[in-house]
Design a protein around this motif. Sequence first.
Motif, PDB file in Angstrom:
ATOM      1  N   GLY A 165       0.625  -0.591   0.008  1.00  0.00           N
ATOM      2  CA  GLY A 165      -0.040  -0.326   0.265  1.00  0.00           C
ATOM      3  C   GLY A 165       1.002   1.338  -0.498  1.00  0.00           C
ATOM      4  N   HIS A 166       1.657   1.208  -0.181  1.00  0.00           N
ATOM      5  CA  HIS A 166       2.698   2.414  -0.349  1.00  0.00           C
ATOM      6  C   HIS A 166       3.009   2.625  -1.617  1.00  0.00           C
ATOM      7  N   LEU A 167       3.030   4.577  -1.789  1.00  0.00           N
ATOM      8  CA  LEU A 167       3.025   5.456  -3.197  1.00  0.00           C
ATOM      9  C   LEU A 167       4.482   5.769  -3.071  1.00  0.00           C
ATOM     10  N   LYS A 168       5.263   5.864  -4.820  1.00  0.00           N
ATOM     11  CA  LYS A 168       5.947   7.064  -5.217  1.00  0.00           C
ATOM     12  C   LYS A 168       4.762   7.554  -6.498  1.00  0.00           C
ATOM     13  N   GLY A 169       5.623   8.114  -6.848  1.00  0.00           N
ATOM     14  CA  GLY A 169       5.390   9.044  -7.715  1.00  0.00           C
ATOM     15  C   GLY A 169       6.142  10.348  -7.800  1.00  0.00           C
ATOM     16  N   TRP A 211      -4.911   0.519  -3.107  1.00  0.00           N
ATOM     17  CA  TRP A 211      -5.911   0.982  -2.354  1.00  0.00           C
ATOM     18  C   TRP A 211      -7.014   0.603  -1.660  1.00  0.00           C
ATOM     19  N   PRO A 212      -6.720  -0.631  -1.341  1.00  0.00           N
ATOM     20  CA  PRO A 212      -8.437  -1.874  -1.108  1.00  0.00           C
ATOM     21  C   PRO A 212      -8.924  -1.093  -0.106  1.00  0.00           C
ATOM     22  N   HIS A 213      -8.182  -0.910   1.064  1.00  0.00           N
ATOM     23  CA  HIS A 213      -8.727  -0.017   2.137  1.00  0.00           C
ATOM     24  C   HIS A 213      -9.783   1.117   2.223  1.00  0.00           C
ATOM     25  N   LYS A 239      -9.593  11.060   6.331  1.00  0.00           N
ATOM     26  CA  LYS A 239      -8.502  12.218   6.740  1.00  0.00           C
ATOM     27  C   LYS A 239      -7.319  11.564   6.985  1.00  0.00           C
ATOM     28  N   ASN A 240      -6.030  12.163   6.228  1.00  0.00           N
ATOM     29  CA  ASN A 240      -5.605  12.003   5.759  1.00  0.00           C
ATOM     30  C   ASN A 240      -5.063  10.641   5.240  1.00  0.00           C
ATOM     31  N   CYS A 241      -5.751   9.805   4.291  1.00  0.00           N
ATOM     32  CA  CYS A 241      -6.393   8.929   3.298  1.00  0.00           C
ATOM     33  C   CYS A 241      -6.289   7.480   4.463  1.00  0.00           C
ATOM     34  N   LEU A 242      -6.873   8.063   5.195  1.00  0.00           N
ATOM     35  CA  LEU A 242      -7.515   6.908   6.299  1.00  0.00           C
ATOM     36  C   LEU A 242      -9.099   7.207   5.823  1.00  0.00           C
ATOM     37  N   LEU A 243     -10.226   6.088   6.364  1.00  0.00           N
ATOM     38  CA  LEU A 243     -11.709   6.507   6.351  1.00  0.00           C
ATOM     39  C   LEU A 243     -12.055   7.041   8.138  1.00  0.00           C
ATOM     40  N   ALA A 300     -16.769   4.588   7.704  1.00  0.00           N
ATOM     41  CA  ALA A 300     -17.566   5.560   6.776  1.00  0.00           C
ATOM     42  C   ALA A 300     -17.326   4.340   5.993  1.00  0.00           C
ATOM     43  N   GLY A 301     -18.312   3.887   4.867  1.00  0.00           N
ATOM     44  CA  GLY A 301     -18.025   3.466   3.903  1.00  0.00           C
ATOM     45  C   GLY A 301     -16.547   4.033   2.831  1.00  0.00           C
ATOM     46  N   ARG A 302     -16.087   2.936   1.850  1.00  0.00           N
ATOM     47  CA  ARG A 302     -15.227   3.269   0.922  1.00  0.00           C
ATOM     48  C   ARG A 302     -15.497   4.438  -0.024  1.00  0.00           C
ATOM     49  N   ILE A 303     -14.975   4.628  -0.917  1.00  0.00           N
ATOM     50  CA  ILE A 303     -14.899   5.209  -1.706  1.00  0.00           C
ATOM     51  C   ILE A 303     -14.721   4.704  -3.200  1.00  0.00           C
ATOM     52  N   PHE A 304     -15.972   4.679  -3.728  1.00  0.00           N
ATOM     53  CA  PHE A 304     -16.596   4.013  -5.140  1.00  0.00           C
ATOM     54  C   PHE A 304     -15.040   4.621  -6.231  1.00  0.00           C
TER      55      PHE A 304
END
Length: 371
Positions: free
Chosen positions: A217-221, A271-273, A292-296, A300-304
């Motif tokens: 679940g880490h990202l670079k870019g 990011w399935p979380h 909030k800070n990439c956490l639900l 809260a339900g997940r983003i579609f």
Amino acid sequence: MRNLKKTSLDYIKEDLKKKSKPSLSSSQNLNPGNRKFLDKIRRITAEHNVNNVTRTKAYLEFYLRYPDIHWAFLGHMVSRNGGWNMTDLKGEFLPRLLSNKERNSLFNFLERGNWLIFQDVYPQFLLYEESLKQNKPLFYLFSDLNISIFMETIWNYFWQHHDPYILCIALVINEQSYLEKRVIQNPIYQKEVLNKFEFFLQDFLSFNHILFPYGAGHLKGQTLHQFESLHERILLGKRLYAVLFRDGEFLQDTVNWAKSHPHTGSRKDYWPHLFNQVKEGIPGFPFPLRLKNCLLRKGAGRIFSPKLEDAWKNVIQKEAEKGDWFNNIDVVNYLQKDEELINGEIEHEYCKTLERLELAAVAKKTINFLE
């Protein structure tokens, strides 16, 4: 080392200066074997050029066969981002901010660019593969596939000197230059997309973030701030190359992630979380902030974030516009290797973008509800 790089660029410039631009097709001079092989290339390319998912898969499969062709993996990862941008248009937030017509225009813009790049670069890969089989360079056939004379010189240089960096950056230059008049300067896309959504694209959407997932679940870019600038897009490609290939351990982590997470177009892939391919929110108002800070937030339900196949139908594209973009020898200077160290940190910036996007969507829905 510096003199070696200078010699390499001079060699390429001299070879380009020797070449007079041929007509983009010399099919009348083809022998039957070459004619048959070119027809096969066109057929195989078309079979993989159905949608963003099929293209993205083809890039990875080619890279796994030929890991020295670095652009194949860079293209795979960037193409994943293109697919995520496409499905965002049918996801949780953008339908609340853009009309159907606006979202269709953005999709057509993204899809045309994705399609054009594949139909230009994948035949190059197949010709390289056949050159290896025959143990001789076949890049003189590029003109029959409407591929730039610039790339004929670069592939011949690669055949002799085997420099993966020069080949990859040359492909970045080629593909971005190839898109410039066909998409970026196209009057239709200028009117319907770039002029209309310039602020939106740069400051609100995640379209300008190129994400490289890896590990758990880490990202670079990297982030692009001037989408309409050819120069800035080429420099972005060079920075993305540095992030992806300068650290062998990170590269292997990213390849492993790509192999174990087939591309679907849904952001759930990385990011399935946070994202899901089905809607979890309750229809109607209220629509509380969930991020909030990439956490639900709690409960809260997940983003579609749908799969591409569920979001968009396949598009039959018109034939690519003819013409060779190459008319300035100075583009070779982009092949100079940059020594700047780029760590690729992007998670915080991307999280803030998601929060801004959610806030805008909530505000728009609240206004609509009150009206």
